[in-house]
Design a protein around this motif. Structure first.
Motif, PDB file in Angstrom:
ATOM      1  N   ALA A 542       0.848  -1.198   0.000  1.00 28.10           N
ATOM      2  CA  ALA A 542       0.000   0.000   0.000  1.00 28.10           C
ATOM      3  C   ALA A 542       0.879   1.242   0.000  1.00 28.10           C
ATOM      4  O   ALA A 542       1.968   1.250   0.578  1.00 28.10           O
ATOM      5  CB  ALA A 542      -0.920  -0.001   1.217  1.00 28.10           C
ATOM      6  N   GLU A 543       0.392   2.289  -0.660  1.00 22.87           N
ATOM      7  CA  GLU A 543       1.089   3.572  -0.689  1.00 22.87           C
ATOM      8  C   GLU A 543       0.149   4.652  -0.180  1.00 22.87           C
ATOM      9  O   GLU A 543      -1.017   4.692  -0.564  1.00 22.87           O
ATOM     10  CB  GLU A 543       1.583   3.896  -2.097  1.00 22.87           C
ATOM     11  N   ASP A 544       0.658   5.513   0.664  1.00 20.14           N
ATOM     12  CA  ASP A 544      -0.144   6.586   1.241  1.00 20.14           C
ATOM     13  C   ASP A 544       0.780   7.771   1.506  1.00 20.14           C
ATOM     14  O   ASP A 544       1.998   7.685   1.297  1.00 20.14           O
ATOM     15  CB  ASP A 544      -0.816   6.119   2.533  1.00 20.14           C
ATOM     16  N   VAL A 545       0.186   8.875   1.944  1.00 23.05           N
ATOM     17  CA  VAL A 545       0.958  10.066   2.282  1.00 23.05           C
ATOM     18  C   VAL A 545       0.533  10.534   3.665  1.00 23.05           C
ATOM     19  O   VAL A 545      -0.578  10.244   4.127  1.00 23.05           O
ATOM     20  CB  VAL A 545       0.766  11.208   1.264  1.00 23.05           C
ATOM     21  N   PHE A 546       1.420  11.262   4.344  1.00 22.57           N
ATOM     22  CA  PHE A 546       1.071  11.863   5.625  1.00 22.57           C
ATOM     23  C   PHE A 546       1.745  13.215   5.739  1.00 22.57           C
ATOM     24  O   PHE A 546       2.744  13.500   5.059  1.00 22.57           O
ATOM     25  CB  PHE A 546       1.435  10.941   6.804  1.00 22.57           C
ATOM     26  N   LEU A 547       1.201  14.047   6.631  1.00 19.49           N
ATOM     27  CA  LEU A 547       1.677  15.422   6.770  1.00 19.49           C
ATOM     28  C   LEU A 547       2.373  15.663   8.105  1.00 19.49           C
ATOM     29  O   LEU A 547       3.405  16.333   8.155  1.00 19.49           O
ATOM     30  CB  LEU A 547       0.503  16.394   6.628  1.00 19.49           C
ATOM     31  N   THR A 548       1.821  15.124   9.206  1.00 17.05           N
ATOM     32  CA  THR A 548       2.327  15.481  10.530  1.00 17.05           C
ATOM     33  C   THR A 548       3.100  14.368  11.201  1.00 17.05           C
ATOM     34  O   THR A 548       4.193  14.594  11.715  1.00 17.05           O
ATOM     35  CB  THR A 548       1.172  15.918  11.445  1.00 17.05           C
ATOM     36  N   GLU A 549       2.564  13.136  11.228  1.00 17.50           N
ATOM     37  CA  GLU A 549       3.268  12.087  11.955  1.00 17.50           C
ATOM     38  C   GLU A 549       2.882  10.705  11.467  1.00 17.50           C
ATOM     39  O   GLU A 549       1.815  10.498  10.860  1.00 17.50           O
ATOM     40  CB  GLU A 549       3.019  12.196  13.459  1.00 17.50           C
ATOM     41  N   LEU A 550       3.782   9.748  11.737  1.00 15.65           N
ATOM     42  CA  LEU A 550       3.542   8.324  11.500  1.00 15.65           C
ATOM     43  C   LEU A 550       3.907   7.589  12.783  1.00 15.65           C
ATOM     44  O   LEU A 550       4.998   7.773  13.332  1.00 15.65           O
ATOM     45  CB  LEU A 550       4.376   7.814  10.328  1.00 15.65           C
ATOM     46  N   LEU A 551       2.979   6.758  13.267  1.00 18.97           N
ATOM     47  CA  LEU A 551       3.172   6.017  14.510  1.00 18.97           C
ATOM     48  C   LEU A 551       3.101   4.524  14.232  1.00 18.97           C
ATOM     49  O   LEU A 551       2.189   4.057  13.525  1.00 18.97           O
ATOM     50  CB  LEU A 551       2.090   6.405  15.527  1.00 18.97           C
ATOM     51  N   THR A 552       4.067   3.755  14.739  1.00 19.15           N
ATOM     52  CA  THR A 552       4.018   2.293  14.655  1.00 19.15           C
ATOM     53  C   THR A 552       4.005   1.732  16.070  1.00 19.15           C
ATOM     54  O   THR A 552       4.683   2.255  16.967  1.00 19.15           O
ATOM     55  CB  THR A 552       5.225   1.718  13.888  1.00 19.15           C
ATOM     56  N   GLN A 553       3.235   0.671  16.254  1.00 21.83           N
ATOM     57  CA  GLN A 553       3.152  -0.016  17.530  1.00 21.83           C
ATOM     58  C   GLN A 553       3.029  -1.509  17.282  1.00 21.83           C
ATOM     59  O   GLN A 553       2.451  -1.936  16.264  1.00 21.83           O
ATOM     60  CB  GLN A 553       1.937   0.461  18.342  1.00 21.83           C
ATOM     61  N   VAL A 554       3.556  -2.292  18.219  1.00 18.92           N
ATOM     62  CA  VAL A 554       3.413  -3.742  18.122  1.00 18.92           C
ATOM     63  C   VAL A 554       1.947  -4.101  18.301  1.00 18.92           C
ATOM     64  O   VAL A 554       1.267  -3.568  19.178  1.00 18.92           O
ATOM     65  CB  VAL A 554       4.274  -4.437  19.197  1.00 18.92           C
ATOM     66  N   GLN A 555       1.453  -4.990  17.448  1.00 16.86           N
ATOM     67  CA  GLN A 555       0.063  -5.405  17.563  1.00 16.86           C
ATOM     68  C   GLN A 555      -0.150  -6.200  18.843  1.00 16.86           C
ATOM     69  O   GLN A 555       0.692  -6.986  19.267  1.00 16.86           O
ATOM     70  CB  GLN A 555      -0.352  -6.224  16.344  1.00 16.86           C
ATOM     71  N   ASP A 556      -1.314  -5.988  19.442  1.00 16.87           N
ATOM     72  CA  ASP A 556      -1.580  -6.574  20.753  1.00 16.87           C
ATOM     73  C   ASP A 556      -1.701  -8.089  20.713  1.00 16.87           C
ATOM     74  O   ASP A 556      -1.203  -8.788  21.586  1.00 16.87           O
ATOM     75  CB  ASP A 556      -2.870  -5.977  21.340  1.00 16.87           C
ATOM     76  N   SER A 601      12.188  -3.270  19.713  1.00 10.36           N
ATOM     77  CA  SER A 601      11.422  -2.048  19.942  1.00 10.36           C
ATOM     78  C   SER A 601       9.942  -2.378  20.083  1.00 10.36           C
ATOM     79  O   SER A 601       9.448  -3.367  19.534  1.00 10.36           O
ATOM     80  CB  SER A 601      11.628  -1.069  18.785  1.00 10.36           C
ATOM     81  N   THR A 602       9.255  -1.515  20.829  1.00  9.84           N
ATOM     82  CA  THR A 602       7.794  -1.604  20.926  1.00  9.84           C
ATOM     83  C   THR A 602       7.100  -0.656  19.957  1.00  9.84           C
ATOM     84  O   THR A 602       5.876  -0.681  19.838  1.00  9.84           O
ATOM     85  CB  THR A 602       7.332  -1.257  22.349  1.00  9.84           C
ATOM     86  N   GLY A 603       7.859   0.168  19.268  1.00  8.44           N
ATOM     87  CA  GLY A 603       7.258   1.074  18.296  1.00  8.44           C
ATOM     88  C   GLY A 603       8.133   2.284  18.057  1.00  8.44           C
ATOM     89  O   GLY A 603       9.145   2.494  18.732  1.00  8.44           O
ATOM     90  N   LEU A 604       7.735   3.067  17.091  1.00  4.29           N
ATOM     91  CA  LEU A 604       8.473   4.302  16.799  1.00  4.29           C
ATOM     92  C   LEU A 604       7.499   5.379  16.362  1.00  4.29           C
ATOM     93  O   LEU A 604       6.369   5.097  15.934  1.00  4.29           O
ATOM     94  CB  LEU A 604       9.557   4.067  15.749  1.00  4.29           C
ATOM     95  N   LEU A 605       7.936   6.622  16.464  1.00  7.58           N
ATOM     96  CA  LEU A 605       7.116   7.779  16.125  1.00  7.58           C
ATOM     97  C   LEU A 605       7.924   8.715  15.245  1.00  7.58           C
ATOM     98  O   LEU A 605       9.026   9.125  15.607  1.00  7.58           O
ATOM     99  CB  LEU A 605       6.681   8.507  17.402  1.00  7.58           C
ATOM    100  N   MET A 606       7.389   9.030  14.075  1.00  5.41           N
ATOM    101  CA  MET A 606       8.025   9.975  13.146  1.00  5.41           C
ATOM    102  C   MET A 606       7.230  11.270  13.152  1.00  5.41           C
ATOM    103  O   MET A 606       6.034  11.277  12.854  1.00  5.41           O
ATOM    104  CB  MET A 606       8.061   9.410  11.728  1.00  5.41           C
ATOM    105  N   LYS A 607       7.879  12.386  13.490  1.00  7.03           N
ATOM    106  CA  LYS A 607       7.246  13.700  13.526  1.00  7.03           C
ATOM    107  C   LYS A 607       7.800  14.555  12.399  1.00  7.03           C
ATOM    108  O   LYS A 607       9.013  14.693  12.245  1.00  7.03           O
ATOM    109  CB  LYS A 607       7.531  14.388  14.865  1.00  7.03           C
ATOM    110  N   ALA A 608       6.895  15.158  11.613  1.00  5.58           N
ATOM    111  CA  ALA A 608       7.316  16.026  10.514  1.00  5.58           C
ATOM    112  C   ALA A 608       7.262  17.501  10.885  1.00  5.58           C
ATOM    113  O   ALA A 608       7.789  18.333  10.144  1.00  5.58           O
ATOM    114  CB  ALA A 608       6.442  15.773   9.284  1.00  5.58           C
TER     115      ALA A 608
END
Length: 728
Positions: A542-556, A601-608
């Motif tokens: 899948a391809e998408d775009v984002f403006l402010t942030e991208l958050l990844t987390q381990v699925q429960d 890691s349990t996840g990461l956060l990308m801030k633009a």
């Protein structure tokens, strides 16, 4: 007393810019509004306010208080546009100040040049700025000035409470219904005559005379005034005044203008602009509204329109009375005129079109097909009209006569949707230029956070990072727009009463109009693209775009296969999953430095969006929560450590193909699950990608830009307007 009261209000505005907010918290963001409303109630004091603002501007210039200059200048120009009459010596003083701003860096020189050119026109023909604003905002018929503007407010009904949406629909609809074309034309006539004749104009008699005229007569006098004002370019001011005095005598009879009652200057209110409110429920809704503004459905049955703008018809659907079968866009025309098919009989609703059938038939004339020059091709790809036609062609150069001002109401989540829609629009325009060659598109953002947002645990500040950045970059935006974040929900939830209608109608409509009219300096935000790889091999990336942030987390909930794998290992490695991260480190020399690391890691956060500083747009701040395992006498323990890095390109992989979740722009509706890898990079301008693909067919070098590609913008930037842009 009047002068001291106005001076006190202006000084309060300046103190707020310094961070000294008013003692009454409810007055925050309303100081500018109350000042202008006071002048509108007593227009004769507009000259007093202009003189005070000019003195404060000159004082700020001497004291090097640059953060005062742009707010004071916007306040001055907004007052000058609506003022019934301003002495020429005062206009000349403002003009000289704007010229001195040309020696300063951006945005001071940009705004100074814009206002200096406007003042030059206003001094030559008083009332021009008011007239042009009303004509364009209400799409009044005017051949000398054929520009049209419209304000579109978009709100996401899933992000804002129903009470706020209903209140905004009611207020904008009431403001729209309160304005009529005839009333706007009368305002233009009255203001132009008073601006030229000054206090010798009997404004009360003029208004009474205009109200007694039929709509056709009002339009006839309106066209005369517009022609006189727009045609004053090469004439002396005295000749312009004489022409308008002749129109004034024609309206009120032979009585000379000097016999007007001496009641002081009575201003003509500036009509509210054409504002439409839209609940954003469909992905293509923004595109459709822009197309309808550019070409309303009422024009779809006009002669010569059939067969044009096929893409617009594909989006909106063909007009019911003019549907024609279209099997293919591919032409089967032989090139011989006698082979043209006979015209079909039009259906009943299109009967007026039948008389023009012969006139609208295709006739061929001999000629040579002219190839576009390289720069014209670039202009089309960028959405700009190509260069001027050759002399003697008789065709005026194409112009953007329409301006759409899109106001996004909400938090960062609706701006994420805007980035998606903007990227989709640019891809569509790269394939076939339709909107951008004809339409000037301007974006605005008003933050609104209704208490505790739904579907997220983030606070108001975290949900309004873009608005916070714009407020740090532009103090006037912080003072006038960011304060609406909590005011709009309070006004929307006020109980229905005459006082509520008075406050909301005046305040909300005026603030939105002021922002759209005076906010002309864009702040450009980098749009980032993300490619997602899924655990299921049969599922396409899948391809998408984002403006402010991208958050990844381990699925429960891990899958049974993952649990079996963990049991076979005998010991768990602690929370999280193993990841490999590859990224390009941002260094001062701007050289590319590839780095790779493996961690748990349990996840990461990308801030633009930068958290504190104004600089840094276009760079991602990545925070990776790493799990550190420690062996000690008590056993094995785990601790979380935040790894921070800055990059523009980053790849994340799960070597064991353990899935994680990805959420874009803080929006729970834009969540991807079962992801095992992602790639993030600055989103490229679609026209650049298209031209790059075409160039690569004829060039062996895939890295270097050649041909038209060198002249195209490479990155896709989303411009959001403020009053000053970024003040360094």
């Amino acid at each position: 007393e009047v002068e001291s009261d106005i001076l006190r209000r202006v000084r309060a505005l300046l103190r707020e810019l310094d961070g000294h907010h008013p003692s009454c918290q409810s007055d925050r963001g309303m100081l500018r509004w109350t000042l202008h409303k006071k002048i509108q109630q007593n227009p004769s004091t507009s000259c007093v306010l202009v003189r005070i603002l000019v003195k404060e501007l000159e004082r700020a210039e001497r004291g090097d208080l640059r953060h005062y200059i742009i707010p004071l200048l916007h306040t001055l120009m907004y007052t000058l546009i609506q003022a019934p009459c301003i002495p020429d010596e005062l206009c000349a003083r403002i003009y000289d100040f704007c010229k001195r701003l040309l020696t300063l860096p951006k945005p001071f020189c940009t705004i100074g040049l814009d206002y200096a050119s406007r003042l030059q026109v206003e001094r030559m023909a008083p009332g021009t700025l008011y007239q042009r604003m009303v004509i364009s905002e209400h799409s009044l018929p005017s051949a000398p000035f054929p520009y049209q503007e419209k304000i579109f407010i978009f709100a996401d009904p899933e992000l804002l409470p129903e009470a706020i949406c209903k209140a905004l629909v009611t207020d904008t609809e009431a403001a729209r219904l309160s304005q009529s074309p005839g009333g706007c034309m009368s305002c233009v006539v009255a203001h132009a005559l008073q601006a030229a004749l000054g206090d010798s104009c009997d404004i009360h008699g003029l208004r009474a005379r205009l109200q007694g005229l039929s709509p056709g007569d009002v339009e006839r006098w309106f066209q005369q005034v517009v022609a006189a004002v727009e045609g004053a370019g090469g004439s002396e001011r005295g000749q312009h005044t004489a022409r308008l005095e002749s129109i004034y005598r024609g309206l009120l009879g032979p009585e000379p203008a000097g016999n007007a009652p001496r009641e002081g200057l009575q201003g003509t209110p500036l009509p509210s602009p054409n504002i439409s409110f839209h609940l954003w429920t469909e992905d293509e809704q923004l595109w459709k509204e822009l197309v309808l503004f550019l070409r309303p459905l009422s024009q779809s049955c006009e002669p010569g329109c059939l067969g044009q703008d096929l893409e617009m018809q594909d989006i909106l659907g063909d007009c019911e009375c003019c549907q024609q079968s279209r099997f293919s866009v591919l032409s089967t025309d032989s090139g011989i005129e006698r082979d043209l098919p006979a015209p079909e009989e039009p259906c009943a609703p299109c009967a007026p079109c039948a008389a023009d059938t012969e006139r609208s038939r295709l006739h061929r004339k001999g000629g040579i097909k002219k190839k576009l020059s390289p720069l014209d091709g670039v202009a089309l790809l960028q959405g700009k009209p190509p260069g001027k036609p050759p002399r003697g062609s008789g065709m005026p150069p194409p112009q953007r006569l329409h301006t759409a001002r899109l106001v996004l109401l909400g938090d960062d989540r609706i701006l994420g949707r805007l980035a998606q829609a903007f990227h989709s629009l640019r891809k569509r325009e790269a394939r076939r230029v339709f909107l951008t060659a004809r339409l000037d598109l301007q974006f605005y953002h008003i933050p609104v956070v209704p208490g505790q947002p739904s579907g997220t645990a983030a606070g108001p500040e975290e949900l309004c990072e873009v608005a916070g950045y714009l407020g740090r970059a532009d103090p006037w935006y912080e003072s006038n727009i960011n304060t609406l974040c909590h005011i709009i929900p309070k006004l929307a939830t006020m109980p229905s009463s005459p006082s509520r209608a008075l406050v909301t109608d005046l305040f909300l409509t005026d603030v939105i109009a002021y922002y759209a009219r005076m906010g002309t300096q864009p702040v450009c935000f980098q749009v980032h693209s993300v490619k997602l790889l899924f655990q299921d091999p049969a599922q396409d990336p899948a391809e998408d775009v984002f403006l402010t942030e991208l958050l990844t987390q381990v699925q429960d909930s891990p899958s049974p296969r993952e649990l079996n794998t963990a049991k076979r290992k005998g010991t768990l490695d602690g929370p999280g999953i193993d990841l490999t991260v590859t990224y390009r480190k941002v260094v001062l020399s701007d050289r590319q430095k590839e780095l790779a690391l493996s961690l748990r890691s349990t996840g990461l956060l990308m801030k633009a969006i930068p958290a504190e500083e104004v600089q840094g747009l276009g760079c991602l701040s990545v925070t990776i929560t790493e799990i550190i395992r420690t062996n000690n006498l008590a056993g094995r323990s785990f601790s979380a450590v935040a790894n921070r890095l800055k990059t523009r390109n980053i790849k994340v992989r799960s070597p064991e193909q353990r899935p994680f979740m990805v959420r874009l722009d803080k929006d729970s509706r834009r969540t991807y699950r079962d992801v095992i890898g992602l790639e993030v990079s600055p989103c490229l301008e679609p026209s650049y990608c298209l031209q790059k693909t075409r160039t690569m067919k004829f060039s062996s070098d895939e890295t270097e830009d050649v041909g038209l590609v060198k002249y195209l913008p490479k990155s896709l930037l989303l411009p959001i307007n403020t009053f000053a842009g970024v003040i360094q």
